[in-house]
Motif scaffolding. Structure first.
Motif, PDB file in Angstrom:
ATOM      1  N   THR A   1       0.589  -1.012  -0.010  1.00  0.00           N
ATOM      2  CA  THR A   1       0.056   0.152   0.110  1.00  0.00           C
ATOM      3  C   THR A   1       0.588   1.282   0.020  1.00  0.00           C
ATOM      4  O   THR A   1       0.514   1.987  -0.615  1.00  0.00           O
ATOM      5  N   ASN A   2       1.559   1.617   0.835  1.00  0.00           N
ATOM      6  CA  ASN A   2       2.075   2.058   1.302  1.00  0.00           C
ATOM      7  C   ASN A   2       4.360   2.344   0.376  1.00  0.00           C
ATOM      8  O   ASN A   2       4.774   3.074   0.964  1.00  0.00           O
ATOM      9  N   ALA A   3       3.993   1.216  -0.105  1.00  0.00           N
ATOM     10  CA  ALA A   3       5.248   1.054  -0.355  1.00  0.00           C
ATOM     11  C   ALA A   3       6.960   1.247   0.547  1.00  0.00           C
ATOM     12  O   ALA A   3       7.130   0.984   1.346  1.00  0.00           O
ATOM     13  N   MET A   4       8.204   0.477  -0.104  1.00  0.00           N
ATOM     14  CA  MET A   4       9.129   0.341   0.746  1.00  0.00           C
ATOM     15  C   MET A   4      10.178   1.262  -0.147  1.00  0.00           C
ATOM     16  O   MET A   4      10.725   1.408  -1.132  1.00  0.00           O
ATOM     17  N   GLN A   5      10.974   1.704   1.621  1.00  0.00           N
ATOM     18  CA  GLN A   5      12.449   2.913   0.735  1.00  0.00           C
ATOM     19  C   GLN A   5      13.305   1.986   1.078  1.00  0.00           C
ATOM     20  O   GLN A   5      13.433   2.055   2.291  1.00  0.00           O
ATOM     21  N   MET A   6      14.520   1.970   0.401  1.00  0.00           N
ATOM     22  CA  MET A   6      16.046   1.946   0.918  1.00  0.00           C
ATOM     23  C   MET A   6      15.930   2.753   2.357  1.00  0.00           C
ATOM     24  O   MET A   6      16.223   3.994   1.550  1.00  0.00           O
ATOM     25  N   ASN A   7      16.534   2.546   3.173  1.00  0.00           N
ATOM     26  CA  ASN A   7      16.880   3.462   4.298  1.00  0.00           C
ATOM     27  C   ASN A   7      18.445   3.458   4.692  1.00  0.00           C
ATOM     28  O   ASN A   7      18.584   4.171   5.661  1.00  0.00           O
ATOM     29  N   ALA A   8      18.409   2.197   4.858  1.00  0.00           N
ATOM     30  CA  ALA A   8      20.446   1.865   5.376  1.00  0.00           C
ATOM     31  C   ALA A   8      20.946   1.317   4.830  1.00  0.00           C
ATOM     32  O   ALA A   8      20.329   0.332   3.604  1.00  0.00           O
ATOM     33  N   GLY A   9      22.704   0.631   5.116  1.00  0.00           N
ATOM     34  CA  GLY A   9      23.023   0.101   3.926  1.00  0.00           C
ATOM     35  C   GLY A   9      24.617  -0.117   4.225  1.00  0.00           C
ATOM     36  O   GLY A   9      24.750   1.031   5.001  1.00  0.00           O
ATOM     37  N   THR A  10      25.440  -0.476   4.119  1.00  0.00           N
ATOM     38  CA  THR A  10      26.550  -0.448   3.794  1.00  0.00           C
ATOM     39  C   THR A  10      27.174  -1.026   2.854  1.00  0.00           C
ATOM     40  O   THR A  10      27.039  -2.173   2.293  1.00  0.00           O
ATOM     41  N   ALA A  11      28.609  -0.821   2.114  1.00  0.00           N
ATOM     42  CA  ALA A  11      29.401  -1.362   0.909  1.00  0.00           C
ATOM     43  C   ALA A  11      30.852  -1.322   1.739  1.00  0.00           C
ATOM     44  O   ALA A  11      31.191  -0.191   2.418  1.00  0.00           O
ATOM     45  N   ASP A  12      31.324  -2.916   2.086  1.00  0.00           N
ATOM     46  CA  ASP A  12      32.550  -3.443   2.944  1.00  0.00           C
ATOM     47  C   ASP A  12      33.445  -4.261   2.303  1.00  0.00           C
ATOM     48  O   ASP A  12      32.716  -4.872   1.917  1.00  0.00           O
ATOM     49  N   SER A  13      34.745  -3.467   2.153  1.00  0.00           N
ATOM     50  CA  SER A  13      35.538  -4.757   1.426  1.00  0.00           C
ATOM     51  C   SER A  13      36.012  -5.442   2.243  1.00  0.00           C
ATOM     52  O   SER A  13      36.621  -6.654   2.407  1.00  0.00           O
ATOM     53  N   GLY A  14      35.533  -5.486   3.998  1.00  0.00           N
ATOM     54  CA  GLY A  14      36.089  -6.704   4.696  1.00  0.00           C
ATOM     55  C   GLY A  14      37.661  -6.042   4.852  1.00  0.00           C
ATOM     56  O   GLY A  14      38.166  -5.216   4.242  1.00  0.00           O
ATOM     57  N   THR A  15      37.933  -6.952   6.098  1.00  0.00           N
ATOM     58  CA  THR A  15      39.188  -6.399   6.468  1.00  0.00           C
ATOM     59  C   THR A  15      40.646  -7.456   6.141  1.00  0.00           C
ATOM     60  O   THR A  15      41.418  -7.212   5.084  1.00  0.00           O
ATOM     61  N   ALA A  16      40.340  -9.070   6.535  1.00  0.00           N
ATOM     62  CA  ALA A  16      41.174 -10.221   6.144  1.00  0.00           C
ATOM     63  C   ALA A  16      40.817 -10.269   5.383  1.00  0.00           C
ATOM     64  O   ALA A  16      39.537 -10.169   4.069  1.00  0.00           O
ATOM     65  N   LEU A  17      41.726 -11.577   4.572  1.00  0.00           N
ATOM     66  CA  LEU A  17      41.016 -11.801   3.339  1.00  0.00           C
ATOM     67  C   LEU A  17      40.473 -12.936   3.070  1.00  0.00           C
ATOM     68  O   LEU A  17      39.658 -12.793   1.891  1.00  0.00           O
ATOM     69  N   ALA A  18      40.398 -13.148   4.095  1.00  0.00           N
ATOM     70  CA  ALA A  18      38.860 -14.415   4.030  1.00  0.00           C
ATOM     71  C   ALA A  18      36.956 -13.758   4.081  1.00  0.00           C
ATOM     72  O   ALA A  18      36.401 -14.097   3.492  1.00  0.00           O
TER      73      ALA A  18
END
Length: 191
Positions: free
Chosen positions: A130-147
Motif C-alpha cells: 500500500t505505502n511502498a518500501m524504501q531503502m533507508n540504510a546500507g553499507t558497502a564493505d570491503s572486509g578486512t582480512a583476506l577471507a
C-alpha cells in the motif's frame, strides 16, 4: 465488549518450516496500476502492464524479511513496519549503479521464502503493497582480512496499516498466475 471478534485459534503445526529468503523481487511502486489487490491477506491480482520485476538472489542464509507490529493502547492504534535486510556479495560498478537507483525510488518487495506449501511451492510474501518500501540504510564493505566477505548490506522498510500479505500460490513458476499481468522477471545486470 470487544470491538472485533476472533475467528480462530492455532495449534502446533505438525510440519517443520524453514527460515530465510531465496529471492527478493523489486517492483517500482509507480509501475503498479492499480496497486496489487489483497483479499483475506492474500495478493490475488498484480497489474504491471509490461513493466519488469527485478530478482536478486542473496547468498543462502544471509537475508531476511520481517515485520514489526507497533500498537498504542493510549491512542487505540496499531501499524506494521515491514523490513527487508538483503546481503549481496562482491562490490561491483554495476551493483553500485543499481543500488543508487534502488535508493532513489519507492518499491514493492516480494520475498520468495525457503518455506514451502504442501504442494512444494515456495511461499512468497509482499511488503509495501500500500505505502511502498524504501531503502533507508546500507553499507558497502570491503572486509578486512583476506577471507572476509566484501559486498553490500541493504535495509528497506515501510509503514503499513495491515500485515504483509502472502502472494497467491503460483501454477508452475512464481508469478505465473492468471490474474498477474507483468513484463519479464529480470535476473541479471543488465537485463
Amino acid at each position: 465488549m470487544a470491538c472485533i471478534q476472533l475467528s480462530g485459534g492455532r495449534g502446533i503445526d505438525c510440519n517443520r518450516s524453514s527460515g530465510g529468503v531465496k529471492y527478493i523481487y523489486f517492483g517500482v511502486y509507480d509501475d503498479f496500476s492499480p496497486l496489487p489487490t489483497v483479499v483475506d491477506s492474500e495478493v490475488t491480482d498484480i497489474q504491471m502492464s509490461t513493466n519488469v520485476l527485478y530478482r536478486y538472489q542473496p547468498p543462502r542464509g544471509t537475508s531476511q524479511a520481517m515485520e514489526t507490529i507497533t500498537g498504542s493502547t493510549d491512542n487505540g492504534t496499531i501499524f506494521y513496519t515491514p523490513q527487508v535486510n538483503m546481503v549481496l556479495n562482491r562490490l561491483s560498478k554495476l551493483d553500485q549503479n543499481q543500488i543508487k537507483l534502488l535508493g532513489q525510488t519507492q518499491v514493492i518487495i516480494f520475498a520468495q521464502l525457503n518455506e514451502q506449501l504442501a504442494n512444494g511451492h515456495d511461499v512468497i510474501i509482499a511488503l509495501g503493497v500500500t505505502n511502498a518500501m524504501q531503502m533507508n540504510a546500507g553499507t558497502a564493505d570491503s572486509g578486512t582480512a583476506l577471507a572476509d566477505r566484501n559486498g553490500y548490506t541493504l535495509s528497506f522498510d515501510g509503514f503499513e496499516a495491515d500485515p504483509f500479505p502472502v502472494v497467491e500460490d503460483y501454477s508452475t513458476v512464481p508469478f505465473d498466475n492468471a490474474g498477474f499481468v507483468m513484463g519479464t522477471i529480470c535476473t541479471s545486470n543488465p537485463c
